[in-house]
Design an enzyme around this catalytic site. Sequence first.
Site, short mmCIF file in Angstrom:
data_model
loop_
_atom_site.label_atom_id
_atom_site.label_comp_id
_atom_site.label_asym_id
_atom_site.label_seq_id
_atom_site.Cartn_x
_atom_site.Cartn_y
_atom_site.Cartn_z
N ALA A 1 0.81 -1.22 0.00
CA ALA A 1 0.00 0.00 0.00
C ALA A 1 0.84 1.27 0.00
O ALA A 1 0.78 2.09 0.90
CB ALA A 1 -0.94 0.00 1.19
N ASP A 2 1.66 1.42 -1.04
CA ASP A 2 2.44 2.64 -1.23
C ASP A 2 3.46 2.91 -0.15
O ASP A 2 3.80 4.06 0.11
CB ASP A 2 1.51 3.85 -1.39
CG ASP A 2 1.09 4.00 -2.83
OD1 ASP A 2 1.75 3.41 -3.69
OD2 ASP A 2 0.10 4.71 -3.09
N ALA A 3 3.94 1.85 0.47
CA ALA A 3 5.09 2.04 1.35
C ALA A 3 6.32 1.70 0.53
O ALA A 3 6.21 1.00 -0.48
CB ALA A 3 4.98 1.14 2.55
N VAL B 1 5.76 6.18 1.17
CA VAL B 1 6.28 6.55 2.48
C VAL B 1 7.22 5.45 2.95
O VAL B 1 6.90 4.27 2.85
CB VAL B 1 5.12 6.74 3.48
CG1 VAL B 1 5.63 6.87 4.88
CG2 VAL B 1 4.29 7.93 3.09
N ARG C 1 -2.51 2.06 -11.35
CA ARG C 1 -2.31 3.51 -11.55
C ARG C 1 -2.01 3.85 -13.01
O ARG C 1 -1.93 5.02 -13.37
CB ARG C 1 -1.15 4.02 -10.69
CG ARG C 1 -1.50 4.29 -9.25
CD ARG C 1 -1.59 2.99 -8.50
NE ARG C 1 -1.99 3.11 -7.11
CZ ARG C 1 -1.16 3.28 -6.10
NH1 ARG C 1 0.12 3.42 -6.32
NH2 ARG C 1 -1.59 3.31 -4.87
#
Lengths: 348, 610
Positions: free
Chosen positions: B225-227, B378, B409
């Site tokens: 999740a976008d880490a 992140v 995306r």
Amino acid sequence: MKSEPKKYSVESGDPVGMIAAQSVGEPGTQMILRSFHLAGIESTISTSGLPRIVELVDAKKRPATPITYVYLDEKIARNFDKVEELSRKINEVKMGDIAKRVLENFSKGKIKIVLDVQELESESITQKQVAAKVEKALGLDTKLDGDNGILVNAGTRNLKTIRSTSVKIMRMVVSGIEGAGKATIMQDKKNGEFYIVAAGSNIEGIIGVEGVDKSRIFTNDIFAVYRLFGVEAARNALAYELGKTLKEQKISVEDRHLRLIADAMTAGGSIKGVGRHGLSGEKHSVFARAAYEETLKHLIHAAAFGEVDIMAGVTENILVGKQIPLGTGAVRLAIKKEDLAKIKPVEK
Amino acid sequence: MAKKSGQISYYVYINGRILGKVDKPEEFVAEVRDARRKGLVSGEVNVAYYPNLGVVNINTDRGRLRKPYIIVENGKPKLTADIIAKVKSNELNFNYLLRNSIIEYLDSEEEENALVALYESDITGKTTHLEVDIASIFGFTINTSPYPEHNSLARHAMLANFTKQAEGLYAANFNQRFDSRAYMLFYPQRPIVTTGAYDNVNIKSHPSGQNFVVALSTFYGYNMADAIVLSKGSVDRGVGRSMFYKTYADEERRYPGGQKDKFKLPPPTAEGYMGEHVYSKLSDDGIIEPEMDVIDGEALIGKVAPPRFLEENIGTGGLEEKMRDDSVVLKTGEKGVVDSVIFTESTGATKIVKVRIRSLRIPENGDKFASRHGQKGVTALIVPQEDMPFTADGIVPDLLLNPHSIPTRLTFGHLLEMLGGKAGAVSGKIVDGTAFVEEGTKRIANYGKTLENYGFERLGNETLYDGMTGRPFKAQVFNGVVYYNRLYHMVSNKIQVRSRGKVQILTHQPTEGKARQGALRFGEMERDALIGYGASLLLKERLLDQSDKTTVLICRQCGSIGYYDYIKKVAVCPIDKGSDLVEVDISYAFKVLLDEIRSLHIMPSIKLNE
């Protein structure tokens, strides 16, 4: 094993109102953005989505788009000609619908109505009938003028009277039932039965028409249901309409939440909205009302009339910092431990 | 506007004002355009006609968006190979092309009347203009990102935001500047994959990112999740390292009555003196020295101000002036080194002191990074280099990106940049990522060829070895070089905790916000959740015991709030003077409400139920 109803029953002290409110409110936030209509399926496009929910919950006296479903007696329900005849009795036609224009002659004190012949034909009304209606409704002399005109003698040359008479004429119901709206004949695809959809909510009038099935008449106007069938019927109608509106938006909410909301709104014997002028504004507690809206009004009223807050609700107890009388706070100690020791067992 | 039958006449508007009528709009418009090309009217005039509206619009005003196009006449562009050669050899310049009507500017209205060919091969008899470059169908922002034609528009919008937030060399004279906040990236690099627009606007001389070796791989779920997962080795060697500068300033203000502030060490007698330890690092003039380590709560600028309220102190007649401490203290949660101190003067001839604090920002968990494809992440884990996966050549990726972040995306440009960046890195050449230079498949083939020349797999896949076991991964992992920006959202500037602390004076409830060491709000929706669950005592604890609980004395007789007389050692009711009072716990907010109601001359009374 618990029986099914028992499993889902609430316990004493459960904050059912709060849960009902959140259960409707949360899916309601998702409704705002996707409010579209399924155009063309119904003859009349009714309000749906959030505006409709607001309308129901605020207990608006008239819905923005009233609709009445009129089912007919078994004998005639499958006979199109008879249904059409009956539909004509219901279909509300106003003078404005059939008149091309209304000309006022102020110097002679006369009003001339120019009728649209085609409209007359499609509504199967004659020029004479219209004239008779005007004469009966307003008590004025009328004269036929050509094949599409009616001359009305206003009987005065007062400008104001003539103008108000002509406005009255335009708004006059020429045929059908006042407030029934435009009637459309529809057919049930399953059993081939015809029924009438009227874009109005005068069920008191419609129900009196010969051939209408009185047990199946149905409207989305909660107040019309309330006036004709009473508060319990209105409660059911309210819960049904709420559920239907949510279902249209593909939102599933447990029916009992909706019934509870409908119960709360109709508990007083009339239909009350949930806002400032309804449930929230009529709470017993001064603090709860002041915490919601119009703080000053409620405090001033409380001061002037010496109101007493018995601290029975949630809001007021949170405000002063007491335990709320719900959930684990709903129970009280019946007897103290010391007092328990004082009780002597009965000697045999 | 146009007449329905017979001769149709068109209204001519100039800058929205009606000018007159014309009968043959096409001829009229052609005439205006011809005049412009001949130089008879300014090149800034644009004319457009709308056959459906019956309107001709001439625009000469400012604020129109205009774009240059090559003029095409009789199926041939006016910019010939000859002229291009001359421009290249600096014989001719762009202005020459404009003056000689080889290139002209169209505004958005006139563009509607033009038929623009994207490529020279697309020109037909009807074509009026030719795009200067196919990439110019995009604007500047999109054209500075690599392979923009392979990314979705939504991601371009995000990219535009991230670019603004990127740390870099924002100004070459940053050492002389006293910006209130500034971020400086260590070792900024030029991107390996650049674009025509990027090269032409001189941002390559002050870049804002670094080329990261990126492997498209998961790492024990730490990059879900976008880490993102960073290599400790890379971080230690300076990847994403930056410096944070913050300037504190103060001024010797003048007050009416001839009083003024003064920069100096506040004497212990000053009102609001915070204790010796606060001022211990200030030098004799009251200002801190450069290269001094400071932590929050320590004074940077010592200042005394005249007292806020004028007191009548006749009689005391002391020579010592009364003073109030008004020093500048480092804000909570901050620490660093004093970088620079300057003295200056305002236009009102008052002294100004500025102190610049610097502190190192090494990437840590929670810091934000983004590539040039709207892919932000992140940091969730910084792995020791020895535990990171590595290739047969011993290359350890700087960053592990989760492969799931690509397909949903639709940022295929990110994959292309990995490949292009890798090809550029192995061959030591800058790669051109300008839009529409080549087709995607051709690009992949070209990069593949380069990679194969240097002994790499042509699609950028490599066998990775687990750093912890040394065993090869079963699947080959796609890796490459991507230009990453470090964004200025960093945990160390945002982190805040509190378990107990300050309360507001008015309500006795906890304060709000990071600057005031505030607590997190237990809001209405949280309240609803507890009510819904029926946790009445937990609710009371949150809203009363942990917040603004107060004990008041309430009179049993009249229900008013009383007080305790410590001299007579007895509770007193101010209304009936009795002493029959009980201690009751209520919220301070309720006490304030009762006070305010009383101030309206209404007597609220509390009936007690025991």
